[in-house]
Design a protein around this motif. Structure first.
Motif, PDB file in Angstrom:
ATOM      1  N   SER A  22     -11.811  44.743   6.468  1.00  0.00           N
ATOM      2  CA  SER A  22     -11.371  43.780   7.474  1.00  0.00           C
ATOM      3  C   SER A  22      -9.899  43.984   7.794  1.00  0.00           C
ATOM      4  N   HIS A  23      -9.562  43.860   9.081  1.00  0.00           N
ATOM      5  CA  HIS A  23      -8.154  43.989   9.471  1.00  0.00           C
ATOM      6  C   HIS A  23      -7.371  42.711   9.176  1.00  0.00           C
ATOM      7  N   LEU A  24      -8.076  41.627   8.851  1.00  0.00           N
ATOM      8  CA  LEU A  24      -7.398  40.349   8.650  1.00  0.00           C
ATOM      9  C   LEU A  24      -6.495  40.351   7.419  1.00  0.00           C
ATOM     10  N   VAL A  25      -6.959  40.975   6.334  1.00  0.00           N
ATOM     11  CA  VAL A  25      -6.165  40.970   5.095  1.00  0.00           C
ATOM     12  C   VAL A  25      -4.839  41.718   5.282  1.00  0.00           C
ATOM     13  N   PRO A  26      -4.840  42.975   5.741  1.00  0.00           N
ATOM     14  CA  PRO A  26      -3.543  43.634   5.944  1.00  0.00           C
ATOM     15  C   PRO A  26      -2.699  42.963   7.028  1.00  0.00           C
ATOM     16  N   THR A  27      -3.332  42.289   7.988  1.00  0.00           N
ATOM     17  CA  THR A  27      -2.558  41.553   8.999  1.00  0.00           C
ATOM     18  C   THR A  27      -1.750  40.450   8.341  1.00  0.00           C
ATOM     19  N   VAL A  28      -2.423  39.621   7.546  1.00  0.00           N
ATOM     20  CA  VAL A  28      -1.727  38.515   6.877  1.00  0.00           C
ATOM     21  C   VAL A  28      -0.723  39.049   5.867  1.00  0.00           C
ATOM     22  N   ARG A  29      -1.112  40.079   5.121  1.00  0.00           N
ATOM     23  CA  ARG A  29      -0.195  40.623   4.119  1.00  0.00           C
ATOM     24  C   ARG A  29       1.051  41.212   4.789  1.00  0.00           C
ATOM     25  N   GLY A  30       0.852  41.874   5.931  1.00  0.00           N
ATOM     26  CA  GLY A  30       2.001  42.421   6.643  1.00  0.00           C
ATOM     27  C   GLY A  30       2.947  41.334   7.111  1.00  0.00           C
ATOM     28  N   GLU A  31       2.402  40.203   7.584  1.00  0.00           N
ATOM     29  CA  GLU A  31       3.243  39.083   8.011  1.00  0.00           C
ATOM     30  C   GLU A  31       4.034  38.515   6.842  1.00  0.00           C
ATOM     31  N   LEU A  32       3.370  38.369   5.705  1.00  0.00           N
ATOM     32  CA  LEU A  32       4.052  37.801   4.535  1.00  0.00           C
ATOM     33  C   LEU A  32       5.148  38.736   4.036  1.00  0.00           C
ATOM     34  N   LEU A  33       4.855  40.025   3.993  1.00  0.00           N
ATOM     35  CA  LEU A  33       5.866  40.993   3.544  1.00  0.00           C
ATOM     36  C   LEU A  33       7.049  41.036   4.507  1.00  0.00           C
ATOM     37  N   THR A  34       6.770  40.861   5.789  1.00  0.00           N
ATOM     38  CA  THR A  34       7.860  40.802   6.769  1.00  0.00           C
ATOM     39  C   THR A  34       8.783  39.632   6.467  1.00  0.00           C
ATOM     40  N   ARG A  35       8.199  38.478   6.197  1.00  0.00           N
ATOM     41  CA  ARG A  35       9.001  37.292   5.902  1.00  0.00           C
ATOM     42  C   ARG A  35       9.771  37.443   4.591  1.00  0.00           C
ATOM     43  N   LEU A  36       9.260  38.268   3.686  1.00  0.00           N
ATOM     44  CA  LEU A  36       9.943  38.508   2.414  1.00  0.00           C
ATOM     45  C   LEU A  36      10.989  39.611   2.522  1.00  0.00           C
ATOM     46  N   GLY A  37      11.098  40.236   3.702  1.00  0.00           N
ATOM     47  CA  GLY A  37      12.082  41.294   3.901  1.00  0.00           C
ATOM     48  C   GLY A  37      11.658  42.650   3.367  1.00  0.00           C
ATOM     49  N   ARG A  38      10.392  42.799   2.996  1.00  0.00           N
ATOM     50  CA  ARG A  38       9.892  44.079   2.465  1.00  0.00           C
ATOM     51  C   ARG A  38       9.298  44.873   3.648  1.00  0.00           C
ATOM     52  N   HIS A  39      10.203  45.404   4.468  1.00  0.00           N
ATOM     53  CA  HIS A  39       9.801  45.911   5.777  1.00  0.00           C
ATOM     54  C   HIS A  39       8.970  47.191   5.722  1.00  0.00           C
ATOM     55  N   LEU A  40       9.269  48.088   4.812  1.00  0.00           N
ATOM     56  CA  LEU A  40       8.493  49.326   4.737  1.00  0.00           C
ATOM     57  C   LEU A  40       7.039  49.030   4.380  1.00  0.00           C
ATOM     58  N   GLU A  41       6.846  48.156   3.392  1.00  0.00           N
ATOM     59  CA  GLU A  41       5.480  47.782   3.013  1.00  0.00           C
ATOM     60  C   GLU A  41       4.800  47.027   4.150  1.00  0.00           C
ATOM     61  N   ALA A  42       5.560  46.167   4.813  1.00  0.00           N
ATOM     62  CA  ALA A  42       4.997  45.390   5.915  1.00  0.00           C
ATOM     63  C   ALA A  42       4.514  46.300   7.032  1.00  0.00           C
ATOM     64  N   ARG A  43       5.326  47.324   7.363  1.00  0.00           N
ATOM     65  CA  ARG A  43       4.932  48.238   8.436  1.00  0.00           C
ATOM     66  C   ARG A  43       3.633  48.961   8.076  1.00  0.00           C
ATOM     67  N   ALA A  44       3.519  49.388   6.821  1.00  0.00           N
ATOM     68  CA  ALA A  44       2.309  50.088   6.387  1.00  0.00           C
ATOM     69  C   ALA A  44       1.083  49.181   6.510  1.00  0.00           C
ATOM     70  N   GLU A  45       1.226  47.905   6.152  1.00  0.00           N
ATOM     71  CA  GLU A  45       0.103  46.969   6.236  1.00  0.00           C
ATOM     72  C   GLU A  45      -0.294  46.714   7.691  1.00  0.00           C
ATOM     73  N   LEU A  46       0.698  46.528   8.544  1.00  0.00           N
ATOM     74  CA  LEU A  46       0.389  46.250   9.956  1.00  0.00           C
ATOM     75  C   LEU A  46      -0.245  47.457  10.631  1.00  0.00           C
ATOM     76  N   GLU A  47       0.206  48.651  10.280  1.00  0.00           N
ATOM     77  CA  GLU A  47      -0.402  49.854  10.848  1.00  0.00           C
ATOM     78  C   GLU A  47      -1.832  50.032  10.342  1.00  0.00           C
ATOM     79  N   LEU A  48      -2.066  49.686   9.065  1.00  0.00           N
ATOM     80  CA  LEU A  48      -3.430  49.719   8.534  1.00  0.00           C
ATOM     81  C   LEU A  48      -4.311  48.715   9.274  1.00  0.00           C
ATOM     82  N   ALA A  49      -3.772  47.517   9.494  1.00  0.00           N
ATOM     83  CA  ALA A  49      -4.531  46.496  10.224  1.00  0.00           C
ATOM     84  C   ALA A  49      -4.884  46.975  11.624  1.00  0.00           C
ATOM     85  N   ALA A  50      -3.949  47.640  12.284  1.00  0.00           N
ATOM     86  CA  ALA A  50      -4.208  48.147  13.630  1.00  0.00           C
ATOM     87  C   ALA A  50      -5.326  49.193  13.624  1.00  0.00           C
TER      88      ALA A  50
END
Length: 408
Positions: free
Chosen positions: A360-388
Motif C-alpha cells: 500500500s502507498h498509504l504507509v510510506p505516505t504517512v511515514r514520509g510526512e512524519l519524517l518530514t516533520r521530524l526533519g529527517r529529510h533524506l528518509e522522508a524523500r525515500a518514503e515519499l518516492e516509494l509511495a509515488a
C-alpha cells in the motif's frame, strides 16, 4: 424525448421497476433482462412518440417482455398458463407503486444484489446496475475496468443467484440484521471509490460517490430504525461536503490544511449531522464512529483548531469495534496532530514490522510526512518516492513526487 430523458427516468425508477417485475415473475435475472429490453425499446421509440407516463410505459413494456420470455420457456409452462389466462394480473406501474409494497420490494432487491453468495465485485456491479440503474458502460468507467468484465460479472451474478435459489423476499428480521452489514459494506466500497479513486487521472469521481449517497438515502428511508444505516449516510454526507474544496480547477488535489472551508457544502454538513444524531440513538457503530470523526473535522474552522484529542479517542474506539491497519494508520495521523510526529512514527513503524499493509502507498505516505516533520529529510524523500511508485492514482502520485522534490 431523447436518450438523456430515457436515462433520467430509468435512473429514478429502475429499482422500483426491477423489484416489481421480480416479485411478478419470481425470477430476478428475467426481470432485469426484461427491464433492460424496455429501456432499449424506449431509446428507439420515445424520440418520435413520447409517452404521457414514461415510468408506466417502461413498466408495461418490461412486463410484456417478461411474459414473452416466459412463453419461450417450456419449463415454465404452468406459470405462463397462469399469466396467459389473466395477463392483467401483472402489476401496473400504479399498483407497483404502493408505498408499503414498493418499499419492501426495493429493500428485497438491495438484499438480493448484495447477497453473500456473490463476490464483492459482483455485489458492487449488480447493485449499481439494478438498484442504481447505471449501465455497464457507466460502471466500467467508474471502476476503470473493461465493459465486458462488468457485463460478465453481472451475468455471473444473476446465474449464481438463480443457481442458489435465492428467493425474492425480505430476509427474516434476525437474518436481515445480520446481512445488513453486507449491504452497507457494498455501499461503502462504492462511495470510497468515488471519494478517492484508486486509479486513473481523477482524485474524486463525484458521480460514483453521489450514487452511493443516493442509495444510502434510500436504505435509510427503508430501514429508519437501523442506527448504522444512518451512520453510513452521515459519513457519506460529511465526507462529500468537502468535495468542492478537495481539488483545484486543474483537478490536482488540495490537502485538508490548504482547503478553503468556505467552499465546503454546508447543507451536506447539516444533513450529515442530522443523520449522525439518528445514528447515536443506541450508541455508535463502526460507520457512526467514522461519521463522528468526519463531523469533528466539519465543525472546525481550521486544521489547527480541530479537536485532535477527540479524533484520537474516536479512532481508538473504532479500532476496538472494527480493528484494521487502515484505522491504525489514521490514528497515527491524528496522534501526530494531537501529540507530535515521534509518537505517531512508532505506531507506523509497528504496522510495518507486522507487515499489516504490504504494497500500500498509504504507509510510506504517512511515514514520509512524519519524517518530514521530524526533519529527517533524506528518509522522508525515500518514503515519499516509494509511495509515488506504489500509488496508482495519477493525481495523488503527482502530489507525492512534488513533496519529495521540495524537501531540502
Amino acid at each position: 424525448m431523447g436518450a438523456a430523458d430515457v436515462e433520467a427516468v430509468w435512473r429514478i425508477e429502475s429499482a422500483r421497476i426491477v423489484a416489481a417485475l421480480t416479485r411478478f415473475t419470481g425470477d430476478f435475472g428475467l426481470a432485469e433482462d426484461a427491464a433492460q429490453e424496455a429501456v432499449a425499446e424506449a431509446l428507439v421509440s420515445w424520440p418520435t412518440a413520447a409517452p404521457a407516463n414514461p415510468a408506466g410505459w417502461l413498466m408495461a413494456t418490461a412486463r410484456r417482455r417478461a411474459i414473452d420470455a416466459i412463453r419461450r420457456r417450456a419449463a415454465l409452462h404452468d406459470r405462463y398458463a397462469l399469466l396467459a389466462a389473466d395477463p392483467d394480473a401483472a402489476p401496473s406501474f400504479d399498483e407497483a407503486s404502493d408505498s408499503d409494497r414498493i418499499d419492501d420490494d426495493v429493500l428485497a432487491l438491495m438484499f438480493i444484489s448484495c447477497h453473500p453468495v456473490l463476490s464483492r465485485e459482483a455485489r458492487v456491479a449488480l447493485t449499481l446496475r439494478v438498484v442504481a440503474g447505471l449501465s455497464s458502460e457507466e460502471i466500467a468507467r467508474a471502476f476503470l475496468v473493461p465493459v465486458p468484465t462488468v457485463q460478465a460479472r453481472i451475468t455471473r451474478a444473476k446465474k449464481t443467484i438463480a443457481a442458489a435459489g435465492v428467493p425474492f423476499e425480505l430476509p427474516a428480521p434476525d437474518e436481515r440484521r445480520a446481512r445488513l452489514g453486507g449491504v452497507l459494506s457494498v455501499l461503502y466500497v462504492i462511495f470510497t471509490e468515488g471519494s478517492t479513486a484508486t486509479s486513473g487521472d481523477r482524485l474524486v469521481r463525484t458521480d460514483v460517490a453521489y450514487e452511493a449517497i443516493r442509495l444510502a438515502r434510500t436504505l435509510a428511508a427503508l430501514q429508519p430504525d437501523e442506527p448504522e444505516v444512518h451512520g453510513l449516510l452521515a459519513l457519506f454526507e460529511l465526507t462529500a461536503a468537502r468535495f468542492p474544496a478537495r481539488t483545484a480547477p486543474d483537478g490536482s488535489p488540495v490537502l485538508l490544511e490548504d482547503q478553503d472551508r468556505r467552499r465546503w457544502d454546508h447543507a451536506a454538513i447539516h444533513r450529515g449531522l442530522a443523520a449522525l444524531v439518528k445514528a447515536s440513538a443506541r450508541g455508535l457503530g463502526p460507520y457512526g464512529l467514522q461519521a463522528a470523526i468526519a463531523a469533528t473535522h466539519a465543525s472546525a474552522p481550521t486544521v489547527e483548531a480541530t479537536d485532535w484529542d477527540r479524533i484520537v479517542v474516536l479512532y481508538e474506539a473504532l479500532g476496538r469495534v472494527a480493528p484494521s491497519p487502515v484505522v491504525e494508520l489514521n490514528r497515527a495521523v491524528a496522534v501526530a496532530m494531537a501529540v507530535g510526529p515521534a509518537a505517531a512514527l512508532s505506531i507506523v513503524d509497528d504496522l510495518i514490522a507486522r507487515d499489516r499493509l504490504p504494497g500500500s502507498h498509504l504507509v510510506p505516505t504517512v511515514r514520509g510526512e512524519l519524517l518530514t516533520r521530524l526533519g529527517r529529510h533524506l528518509e522522508a524523500r525515500a518514503e515519499l518516492e516509494l509511495a509515488a511508485r506504489l500509488c496508482t492514482n495519477q493525481r495523488e502520485r503527482a502530489v507525492l513526487l512534488r513533496k519529495a522534490a521540495a524537501l531540502p
